[in-house]
Enzyme design. Sequence first.
Site, PDB file in Angstrom:
ATOM      1  N   LEU A  43       0.866  -1.168   0.000  1.00 50.69           N
ATOM      2  CA  LEU A  43       0.000   0.000   0.000  1.00 50.69           C
ATOM      3  C   LEU A  43       0.908   1.224   0.000  1.00 50.69           C
ATOM      4  O   LEU A  43       1.747   1.385   0.884  1.00 50.69           O
ATOM      5  CB  LEU A  43      -0.903  -0.018   1.241  1.00 50.69           C
ATOM      6  CG  LEU A  43      -2.203   0.786   1.225  1.00 50.69           C
ATOM      7  CD1 LEU A  43      -3.075   0.417   0.033  1.00 50.69           C
ATOM      8  CD2 LEU A  43      -2.966   0.584   2.516  1.00 50.69           C
ATOM      9  N   ASP A  44       0.781   2.071  -1.016  1.00 55.23           N
ATOM     10  CA  ASP A  44       1.650   3.242  -1.160  1.00 55.23           C
ATOM     11  C   ASP A  44       1.637   4.095   0.102  1.00 55.23           C
ATOM     12  O   ASP A  44       0.616   4.163   0.807  1.00 55.23           O
ATOM     13  CB  ASP A  44       1.196   4.113  -2.339  1.00 55.23           C
ATOM     14  CG  ASP A  44       1.430   3.447  -3.685  1.00 55.23           C
ATOM     15  OD1 ASP A  44       2.229   2.494  -3.739  1.00 55.23           O
ATOM     16  OD2 ASP A  44       0.819   3.879  -4.673  1.00 55.23           O
TER      17      ASP A  44
END
Length: 325
Positions: A43-44
């Site tokens: 997840l960025d």
Amino acid sequence: MLHGWLILDKPRGLGSTQAVSAVKRALREAGEPKTKVGHGGTLDPLAQGVLPIALGEATKLAGRMLDSDKIYDFTVGFGVETDTLDMEGAAIAHSDVRPTLAEVEAILPRFTGPIEQVPPAYSAILIDGQRAYDRARAGEAVEMKRRAVTVYGLVPSPTPHPSPEGEGSKKPLPFRGGVGDDTPLEEITLTAHVSKGTYIRSLARDIAHALGTVGHVTYLRRTKAGPFRADTAISLDKLGQAAKARSIAQLLLPLTAGLDDIPALAVTPDQAAALQQGRTLTGIAASPGLYLAQRGTIPVALVEAVDDIVRVVRGFNLMSKEEDA
């Protein structure tokens, strides 16, 4: 040693690897034995939401999370496109065009079902052994290949999202009225249910282009990853409190929570021992497919049944020596 899943509600600004490090620190603070820790899907840092963290034997299933479907809420800000396709990048295109809600809803079916998209140049995809984002940051012109993905659902979101001024406050919905509203939109929040490999930043870019404008992602929250949803996720603060109270085990979901779509296959002690040694079982009457072999309530292995033969796909070391005997 703990075995199972911690479902984090990852805050904005924290990378997935940093989240894993935070869990390791919490385990040390709680006095837990040294445990393998991994995450089930990157997840960025600018994104937030559901991040499955696998502990112990559950790390053997982390790869399955990468192949799972996911749901995101995301906001497309119209008028500016950035090189990263999110707020972190530099502006590379501008447009004065602003779509209406009716126009947005009219084009969403184009992006539902099997589609092709070009991933962002600033992504973790390997190109000749090097991450695309490393090449892009070095100033290279990165050519990304189109890929096939599936968007199972794409609709305007009814959920307001936190404002940039503070996680506790809520921003009004980025549109008003119903279908046919002709008010130009500066942004819109959408909910997307997507297959593995789908880039929400690319989806936002392509939606904006289809509307005759440009855009980038200003907000991104994952609300589901495989079987795990936001209502089971915990904050880092809650994890820290549990570490101090030495009660992390109470937050843990069982290893089998990551296999809720896999039917169980009961095995005898002798069959369990054979599977633990990597041997196949014969004469098993089971339809072809994946199963979770269990001795009582204890997961033994993820197995595949083909032609009355059962083979180990992933074995789990969860039985004690007494149970092995």
